[in-house]
Enzyme design. Structure first.
Site, PDB file in Angstrom:
ATOM      1  N   CYS A   1       0.885  -1.226  -0.104  1.00  0.00           N
ATOM      2  CA  CYS A   1      -0.108   0.109  -0.111  1.00  0.00           C
ATOM      3  C   CYS A   1       0.886   1.066  -0.183  1.00  0.00           C
ATOM      4  CB  CYS A   1      -1.095   0.011   1.022  1.00  0.00           C
ATOM      5  SG  CYS A   1      -1.972  -1.290   1.158  1.00  0.00           S
TER       6      CYS A   1
ATOM      7  N   HIS B   1      -3.036   7.154   3.416  1.00  0.00           N
ATOM      8  CA  HIS B   1      -3.313   5.805   2.858  1.00  0.00           C
ATOM      9  C   HIS B   1      -4.747   5.732   3.523  1.00  0.00           C
ATOM     10  CE1 HIS B   1      -4.180   2.014   1.748  1.00  0.00           C
ATOM     11  NE2 HIS B   1      -3.728   1.625   2.675  1.00  0.00           N
TER      12      HIS B   1
ATOM     13  N   ASN C   1     -10.540   0.645   1.171  1.00  0.00           N
ATOM     14  CA  ASN C   1      -9.064   0.512   1.063  1.00  0.00           C
ATOM     15  C   ASN C   1      -8.836   0.079  -0.256  1.00  0.00           C
ATOM     16  OD1 ASN C   1      -6.248   0.008   1.150  1.00  0.00           O
ATOM     17  ND2 ASN C   1      -6.463  -1.026   3.073  1.00  0.00           N
TER      18      ASN C   1
HETATM   19  N1  COA Z   1     -18.760  -7.750  10.796  1.00  0.00           N
HETATM   20  C1  COA Z   1     -19.189  -8.042  12.009  1.00  0.00           C
HETATM   21  N2  COA Z   1     -18.360  -8.683  12.947  1.00  0.00           N
HETATM   22  C2  COA Z   1     -17.012  -8.734  12.399  1.00  0.00           C
HETATM   23  C3  COA Z   1     -16.635  -8.387  11.201  1.00  0.00           C
HETATM   24  C4  COA Z   1     -17.614  -7.864  10.375  1.00  0.00           C
HETATM   25  N3  COA Z   1     -17.369  -7.553   8.990  1.00  0.00           N
HETATM   26  N4  COA Z   1     -15.263  -8.643  11.223  1.00  0.00           N
HETATM   27  C5  COA Z   1     -14.954  -9.044  12.150  1.00  0.00           C
HETATM   28  N5  COA Z   1     -15.867  -9.104  13.162  1.00  0.00           N
HETATM   29  C6  COA Z   1     -15.862  -9.655  14.526  1.00  0.00           C
HETATM   30  C7  COA Z   1     -14.828 -10.449  14.727  1.00  0.00           C
HETATM   31  O1  COA Z   1     -15.293 -11.804  14.586  1.00  0.00           O
HETATM   32  C8  COA Z   1     -14.506 -10.482  16.119  1.00  0.00           C
HETATM   33  O2  COA Z   1     -15.512 -11.062  17.048  1.00  0.00           O
HETATM   34  P1  COA Z   1     -15.366 -11.782  18.188  1.00  0.00           P
HETATM   35  O3  COA Z   1     -14.766 -10.469  19.346  1.00  0.00           O
HETATM   36  O4  COA Z   1     -16.544 -12.213  18.858  1.00  0.00           O
HETATM   37  O5  COA Z   1     -13.979 -12.647  18.125  1.00  0.00           O
HETATM   38  C9  COA Z   1     -14.825  -8.819  16.378  1.00  0.00           C
HETATM   39  O6  COA Z   1     -15.621  -8.428  15.377  1.00  0.00           O
HETATM   40  C10 COA Z   1     -13.468  -8.120  16.283  1.00  0.00           C
HETATM   41  O7  COA Z   1     -13.652  -6.882  16.521  1.00  0.00           O
HETATM   42  P2  COA Z   1     -12.591  -5.817  17.013  1.00  0.00           P
HETATM   43  O8  COA Z   1     -11.343  -6.464  17.494  1.00  0.00           O
HETATM   44  O9  COA Z   1     -13.216  -4.899  17.828  1.00  0.00           O
HETATM   45  O10 COA Z   1     -12.275  -5.142  15.634  1.00  0.00           O
HETATM   46  P3  COA Z   1     -10.910  -4.140  15.379  1.00  0.00           P
HETATM   47  O11 COA Z   1     -11.668  -2.953  16.234  1.00  0.00           O
HETATM   48  O12 COA Z   1      -9.863  -4.508  15.683  1.00  0.00           O
HETATM   49  O13 COA Z   1     -11.229  -3.726  13.828  1.00  0.00           O
HETATM   50  C11 COA Z   1     -10.342  -3.994  11.650  1.00  0.00           C
HETATM   51  C12 COA Z   1     -10.946  -4.677  12.812  1.00  0.00           C
HETATM   52  C13 COA Z   1      -9.748  -5.138  10.807  1.00  0.00           C
HETATM   53  C14 COA Z   1     -11.413  -3.046  11.108  1.00  0.00           C
HETATM   54  C15 COA Z   1      -9.043  -3.181  12.598  1.00  0.00           C
HETATM   55  O14 COA Z   1      -8.187  -3.953  12.978  1.00  0.00           O
HETATM   56  C16 COA Z   1      -8.277  -2.557  11.245  1.00  0.00           C
HETATM   57  O15 COA Z   1      -8.726  -1.764  10.532  1.00  0.00           O
HETATM   58  N6  COA Z   1      -6.899  -2.941  11.084  1.00  0.00           N
HETATM   59  C17 COA Z   1      -6.182  -2.331  10.271  1.00  0.00           C
HETATM   60  C18 COA Z   1      -6.250  -2.845   9.021  1.00  0.00           C
HETATM   61  C19 COA Z   1      -5.469  -2.288   7.823  1.00  0.00           C
HETATM   62  O16 COA Z   1      -5.088  -1.126   7.847  1.00  0.00           O
HETATM   63  N7  COA Z   1      -5.161  -2.962   6.947  1.00  0.00           N
HETATM   64  C20 COA Z   1      -4.552  -2.308   5.887  1.00  0.00           C
HETATM   65  C21 COA Z   1      -3.019  -2.546   5.791  1.00  0.00           C
HETATM   66  S1  COA Z   1      -2.171  -1.671   4.250  1.00  0.00           S
END
Ligand code: COA
Length: 317
Positions: free
Chosen positions: A108, A242, A272
């Site tokens: 990215c 980004h 993204n």
């Molecule tokens: N819909 C509903 N629930 C979802 C879901 C979705 N699309 N995706 C995951 N969940 C659930 C998971 O199963 C997990 O459930 P559990 O707690 O029962 O196991 C929970 O939601 C996870 O939630 P949480 O840990 O609060 O998520 P988060 O706040 O860490 O957000 C991301 C997840 C991926 C959005 C976040 O971590 C993120 O953006 N990370 C960076 C990613 C990034 O920048 N990538 C690009 C790199 S270039």
């Protein structure tokens, strides 16, 4: 170098969070609150090279040039249907340019790496006008039954044309090899001699780890560049970051103690789009008349690797 033209192309298919609710155990509320994404544009009938070509043509036209004036093409790309030749080579033929072309893959962060390479090439006198592209289809790397990943991405292509000038104030690139938190592995063709174990798997990402690393690394890069340039945070008109997650952008804005009006976004509409996110947003700002001559813009990206790339430019158009 300085930027003299911008262009972009989006796929036609708009996929809203409500549409994802139709086949995934997810909700509009979860996606909006965790990421800021409301909808994304996904490749369906288009090919990525067609989007890249459209973005390239628009950027060249915006620069007031023709493909014959372009003497180098650099394309940032992680995946597309071709392993070889590079996407830059396909675009070269499609626009009717005759110059050399090369692809870069810095995930990215790739657009910033490509811009930095373009600057080197112009400084060395090896090129005058360079087309710098970023074209990405990250939606083809994820498992569409995995709600934690497929809701995050979108596809698209952004392009700029650069020429000689004083538009690049400073830049910073970093790489920290860290394969365990974000990767995508494809099995190659078998040979009679392969004895090692190999596998194909959709993208793997440890979201929480990437989130933390992204906020820390982008904040660090921004601080280094502000110190290097002697500019105060408020002297940057726009932080074109980004577009991975609105919460990452918000965390960086809070850390800089700046109003969100300095942080334009397209993540809510595009998801993204990997290395295309910054040139897509830059073109939007330029075409909406939001960039004036003399404006300072800070671009900062992070991606698999772990790579980061950031730069401060002055808008000279
Ligand atoms: N819909 C509903 N629930 C979802 C879901 C979705 N699309 N995706 C995951 N969940 C659930 C998971 O199963 C997990 O459930 P559990 O707690 O029962 O196991 C929970 O939601 C996870 O939630 P949480 O840990 O609060 O998520 P988060 O706040 O860490 O957000 C991301 C997840 C991926 C959005 C976040 O971590 C993120 O953006 N990370 C960076 C990613 C990034 O920048 N990538 C690009 C790199 S270039």
């Amino acid at each position: 170098m300085r930027i003299i033209g911008t262009g972009r192309a989006h796929p036609a298919k708009v996929v809203t969070n409500a549409m994802l609710e139709g086949f995934l155990d997810t909700s509009d509320e979860w996606i909006r609150t965790r990421t800021g994404i409301q909808e994304r544009r996904l490749i369906s009938s288009e090919r990525l090279e067609d989007l890249a070509t459209e973005a390239a043509r628009k950027a060249i036209e915006d620069a007031g040039l023709t493909p014959a004036d372009i003497d180098y093409i650099i394309c940032s790309n992680v995946v597309n249907e071709y392993i070889t030749p590079g996407l830059s080579c396909i675009v070269q033929g499609a626009i009717g340019a005759r110059c050399a072309s090369v692809d870069v893959n810095a995930a990215c962060s790739g657009f910033i790496y490509a811009l930095d390479m373009a600057d080197d090439r112009i400084r060395s006198g090896k090129a005058r006008n360079i087309l710098v592209l970023a074209a990405e289809e990250p939606t083809r790397m994820v498992d569409w039954e995995d709600r934690s990943l497929c809701v995050l991405f979108g596809d698209g292509a952004g392009a700029v044309v650069v020429t000689g000038g004083d538009g690049l104030i400073c830049s910073r690139l970093t790489t920290t090899s860290k394969l365990d938190c974000l990767h995508y592995v494809r099995r190659l063709e078998p040979t009679p001699y392969i004895t090692k174990e190999e596998y194909s798997a959709p993208m793997y990402m440890n979201g929480k780890e990437v989130f933390k690393t992204a906020v820390l690394s982008s904040s660090r890069d921004i601080k280094v560049l502000l110190d290097k340039s002697g500019l105060k945070p408020s002297e940057i008109k726009y932080y074109v970051l980004h577009q991975a997650n609105f919460r990452i952008i918000e965390a960086i804005a809070n850390w800089l103690k700046l109003d969100l009006s300095h942080f334009p976004t397209n993540v809510e509409r595009c998801g993204n789009t990997s290395s295309a996110s910054i040139p897509l947003l830059l073109d939007e700002l330029a075409r909406e008349g939001k960039l004036q001559k003399g404006d300072k813009i800070l671009m900062s990206a992070f991606g698999a690797g772990f790579t980061t790339g950031a730069c401060i430019i002055e808008w000279t158009k």
